[in-house]
Design a protein around this motif. Structure first.
Motif, PDB file in Angstrom:
ATOM      1  N   ARG A   1       0.849  -1.199   0.000  1.00 39.31           N
ATOM      2  CA  ARG A   1       0.000   0.000   0.000  1.00 39.31           C
ATOM      3  C   ARG A   1       0.882   1.245   0.000  1.00 39.31           C
ATOM      4  NH1 ARG A   1      -3.511   1.680   5.194  1.00 39.31           N
ATOM      5  NH2 ARG A   1      -1.384   1.989   5.908  1.00 39.31           N
ATOM      6  N   SER A   2       1.942   1.226   0.794  1.00 35.23           N
ATOM      7  CA  SER A   2       2.856   2.366   0.843  1.00 35.23           C
ATOM      8  C   SER A   2       3.605   2.539  -0.466  1.00 35.23           C
ATOM      9  CB  SER A   2       3.839   2.205   2.003  1.00 35.23           C
ATOM     10  OG  SER A   2       3.149   2.254   3.222  1.00 35.23           O
ATOM     11  N   VAL A   3       4.056   1.445  -1.054  1.00 37.97           N
ATOM     12  CA  VAL A   3       4.725   1.515  -2.358  1.00 37.97           C
ATOM     13  C   VAL A   3       3.793   2.179  -3.365  1.00 37.97           C
ATOM     14  CG1 VAL A   3       5.555   0.133  -4.310  1.00 37.97           C
ATOM     15  CG2 VAL A   3       6.323  -0.416  -1.995  1.00 37.97           C
ATOM     16  N   ALA A   4       2.558   1.732  -3.420  1.00 36.77           N
ATOM     17  CA  ALA A   4       1.597   2.289  -4.379  1.00 36.77           C
ATOM     18  C   ALA A   4       1.390   3.790  -4.155  1.00 36.77           C
ATOM     19  CB  ALA A   4       0.266   1.540  -4.281  1.00 36.77           C
TER      20      ALA A   4
ATOM     21  N   VAL B   1       1.628   9.105  -5.957  1.00 36.09           N
ATOM     22  CA  VAL B   1       1.526  10.504  -5.546  1.00 36.09           C
ATOM     23  C   VAL B   1       2.820  11.270  -5.775  1.00 36.09           C
ATOM     24  CG1 VAL B   1       1.092  12.035  -3.580  1.00 36.09           C
ATOM     25  CG2 VAL B   1      -0.300   9.980  -3.882  1.00 36.09           C
ATOM     26  N   LEU B   2       3.968  10.658  -5.475  1.00 39.40           N
ATOM     27  CA  LEU B   2       5.236  11.391  -5.544  1.00 39.40           C
ATOM     28  C   LEU B   2       6.154  10.945  -6.679  1.00 39.40           C
ATOM     29  CD1 LEU B   2       5.959  11.657  -1.729  1.00 39.40           C
ATOM     30  CD2 LEU B   2       4.996  13.390  -3.247  1.00 39.40           C
ATOM     31  N   GLY B   3       5.717   9.996  -7.488  1.00 36.26           N
ATOM     32  CA  GLY B   3       6.487   9.597  -8.665  1.00 36.26           C
ATOM     33  C   GLY B   3       7.777   8.861  -8.370  1.00 36.26           C
ATOM     34  N   MET B   4       7.869   8.240  -7.200  1.00 37.21           N
ATOM     35  CA  MET B   4       9.072   7.475  -6.862  1.00 37.21           C
ATOM     36  C   MET B   4       9.056   6.141  -7.594  1.00 37.21           C
ATOM     37  SD  MET B   4       9.472   8.209  -2.806  1.00 37.21           S
ATOM     38  CE  MET B   4       9.647   9.871  -2.193  1.00 37.21           C
ATOM     39  N   GLN B   5      10.212   5.511  -7.667  1.00 41.21           N
ATOM     40  CA  GLN B   5      10.336   4.215  -8.331  1.00 41.21           C
ATOM     41  C   GLN B   5      10.395   3.113  -7.281  1.00 41.21           C
ATOM     42  OE1 GLN B   5      13.903   3.766 -10.645  1.00 41.21           O
ATOM     43  NE2 GLN B   5      13.398   1.688 -11.248  1.00 41.21           N
ATOM     44  N   ALA B   6       9.544   2.104  -7.421  1.00 41.92           N
ATOM     45  CA  ALA B   6       9.555   0.957  -6.514  1.00 41.92           C
ATOM     46  C   ALA B   6      10.700   0.032  -6.880  1.00 41.92           C
ATOM     47  CB  ALA B   6       8.228   0.205  -6.608  1.00 41.92           C
ATOM     48  N   VAL B   7      11.474  -0.383  -5.879  1.00 39.63           N
ATOM     49  CA  VAL B   7      12.572  -1.323  -6.090  1.00 39.63           C
ATOM     50  C   VAL B   7      12.525  -2.401  -5.010  1.00 39.63           C
ATOM     51  CG1 VAL B   7      14.076   0.363  -7.226  1.00 39.63           C
ATOM     52  CG2 VAL B   7      14.215   0.074  -4.756  1.00 39.63           C
TER      53      VAL B   7
ATOM     54  N   ARG C   1      13.037  -7.349   0.332  1.00 40.97           N
ATOM     55  CA  ARG C   1      12.657  -6.060   0.930  1.00 40.97           C
ATOM     56  C   ARG C   1      12.227  -5.111  -0.167  1.00 40.97           C
ATOM     57  NH1 ARG C   1      15.537  -4.016   5.585  1.00 40.97           N
ATOM     58  NH2 ARG C   1      13.937  -2.408   5.421  1.00 40.97           N
ATOM     59  N   ARG C   2      11.435  -4.098   0.197  1.00 41.18           N
ATOM     60  CA  ARG C   2      10.925  -3.112  -0.752  1.00 41.18           C
ATOM     61  C   ARG C   2      11.406  -1.725  -0.363  1.00 41.18           C
ATOM     62  NH1 ARG C   2       8.977  -3.867  -5.345  1.00 41.18           N
ATOM     63  NH2 ARG C   2       6.892  -3.056  -5.150  1.00 41.18           N
ATOM     64  N   ALA C   3      11.609  -0.904  -1.389  1.00 44.52           N
ATOM     65  CA  ALA C   3      12.065   0.465  -1.174  1.00 44.52           C
ATOM     66  C   ALA C   3      11.523   1.352  -2.282  1.00 44.52           C
ATOM     67  CB  ALA C   3      13.586   0.523  -1.142  1.00 44.52           C
ATOM     68  N   LEU C   4      11.689   2.646  -2.067  1.00 48.42           N
ATOM     69  CA  LEU C   4      11.277   3.661  -3.026  1.00 48.42           C
ATOM     70  C   LEU C   4      12.504   4.479  -3.388  1.00 48.42           C
ATOM     71  CD1 LEU C   4       8.328   4.293  -0.757  1.00 48.42           C
ATOM     72  CD2 LEU C   4       8.029   3.607  -3.149  1.00 48.42           C
ATOM     73  N   GLN C   5      12.879   4.459  -4.649  1.00 49.86           N
ATOM     74  CA  GLN C   5      14.079   5.140  -5.130  1.00 49.86           C
ATOM     75  C   GLN C   5      13.693   6.480  -5.733  1.00 49.86           C
ATOM     76  OE1 GLN C   5      17.180   3.072  -5.450  1.00 49.86           O
ATOM     77  NE2 GLN C   5      18.195   5.030  -5.616  1.00 49.86           N
TER      78      GLN C   5
ATOM     79  N   GLY D   1      16.132   9.992  -7.205  1.00 55.62           N
ATOM     80  CA  GLY D   1      17.473  10.573  -7.262  1.00 55.62           C
ATOM     81  C   GLY D   1      18.495   9.556  -6.805  1.00 55.62           C
ATOM     82  N   GLN D   2      19.366   9.970  -5.905  1.00 57.93           N
ATOM     83  CA  GLN D   2      20.406   9.084  -5.385  1.00 57.93           C
ATOM     84  C   GLN D   2      20.088   8.607  -3.969  1.00 57.93           C
ATOM     85  OE1 GLN D   2      24.056  11.289  -5.832  1.00 57.93           O
ATOM     86  NE2 GLN D   2      24.071  11.018  -8.042  1.00 57.93           N
ATOM     87  N   GLN D   3      18.822   8.678  -3.590  1.00 60.02           N
ATOM     88  CA  GLN D   3      18.408   8.259  -2.262  1.00 60.02           C
ATOM     89  C   GLN D   3      17.266   7.266  -2.370  1.00 60.02           C
ATOM     90  OE1 GLN D   3      18.180  12.459  -2.197  1.00 60.02           O
ATOM     91  NE2 GLN D   3      19.863  11.487  -3.149  1.00 60.02           N
ATOM     92  N   LYS D   4      16.963   6.631  -1.220  1.00 57.68           N
ATOM     93  CA  LYS D   4      15.802   5.763  -1.203  1.00 57.68           C
ATOM     94  C   LYS D   4      15.199   5.730   0.192  1.00 57.68           C
ATOM     95  CE  LYS D   4      18.170   1.380  -0.453  1.00 57.68           C
ATOM     96  NZ  LYS D   4      18.052  -0.041  -0.665  1.00 57.68           N
ATOM     97  N   ILE D   5      13.940   5.331   0.211  1.00 56.12           N
ATOM     98  CA  ILE D   5      13.217   5.081   1.447  1.00 56.12           C
ATOM     99  C   ILE D   5      12.983   3.582   1.515  1.00 56.12           C
ATOM    100  CG2 ILE D   5      11.071   5.430   2.732  1.00 56.12           C
ATOM    101  CD1 ILE D   5      10.783   8.135   1.264  1.00 56.12           C
ATOM    102  N   ASN D   6      13.581   2.931   2.502  1.00 60.57           N
ATOM    103  CA  ASN D   6      13.328   1.512   2.727  1.00 60.57           C
ATOM    104  C   ASN D   6      12.061   1.391   3.560  1.00 60.57           C
ATOM    105  OD1 ASN D   6      15.752   1.023   1.449  1.00 60.57           O
ATOM    106  ND2 ASN D   6      16.854   0.483   3.297  1.00 60.57           N
ATOM    107  N   LEU D   7      11.266   0.374   3.283  1.00 58.37           N
ATOM    108  CA  LEU D   7      10.027   0.155   4.022  1.00 58.37           C
ATOM    109  C   LEU D   7      10.147  -1.109   4.858  1.00 58.37           C
ATOM    110  CD1 LEU D   7       7.515   0.976   1.152  1.00 58.37           C
ATOM    111  CD2 LEU D   7       8.245   2.476   3.011  1.00 58.37           C
TER     112      LEU D   7
END
Length: 123
Positions: free
Chosen positions: A17-20, A25-31, A37-41, A43-49
């Motif tokens: 749900r968070s990935v979606a 909404v913010l145009g991040m890339q799911a990786v 594990r899942r994250a949102l990429q 630029g050169q940073q990411k948010i790990n979930l």
């Protein structure tokens, strides 16, 4: 000693749900990384979930995050995107103090209640 932030970790109730939300909404890339594990990429940073209990070394709580993200979009475009996606704005635009000086910020919550600040440095 420290040059920049590589990643942050947000604790969420439902990872997909968070990935979606962040992709839509913010145009991040799911990786994916590590052992699924899942994250949102972006630029050169990411948010790990993570979900509660995935990382026993921290004192995580769902919805306890507070993140400031920098955009190159005009604030009006950010507001229009949030409105189009049905995301209520909690505050903003307001002038705040960023790491490199004044920023114009808009605040809203993600699906878990994390406070998300999208900010722009003046041109």
């Amino acid at each position: 000693m420290i040059s920049h932030i590589d990643h942050i970790v947000l604790t969420v109730a439902d990872i997909e749900r968070s990935v979606a939300f962040y992709v839509r909404v913010l145009g991040m890339q799911a990786v994916s990384f590590g052992n699924g594990r899942r994250a949102l990429q972006f630029g050169q940073q990411k948010i790990n979930l993570q979900t509660l209990g995935m990382e026993p070394r921290n004192h995580a709580a769902v919805g306890a995050g507070d993140v400031c993200l920098i955009t190159d979009w005009p604030t009006a475009r950010v507001l229009a995107r949030l409105a189009a996606e049905g995301v209520p704005v909690l505050e903003g635009p307001v002038t705040k103090s960023g790491a490199q000086g004044p920023i114009e910020s808009v605040y809203f919550n993600d699906p878990d209640g994390h406070l998300i600040e999208v900010s722009r440095y003046p041109d």
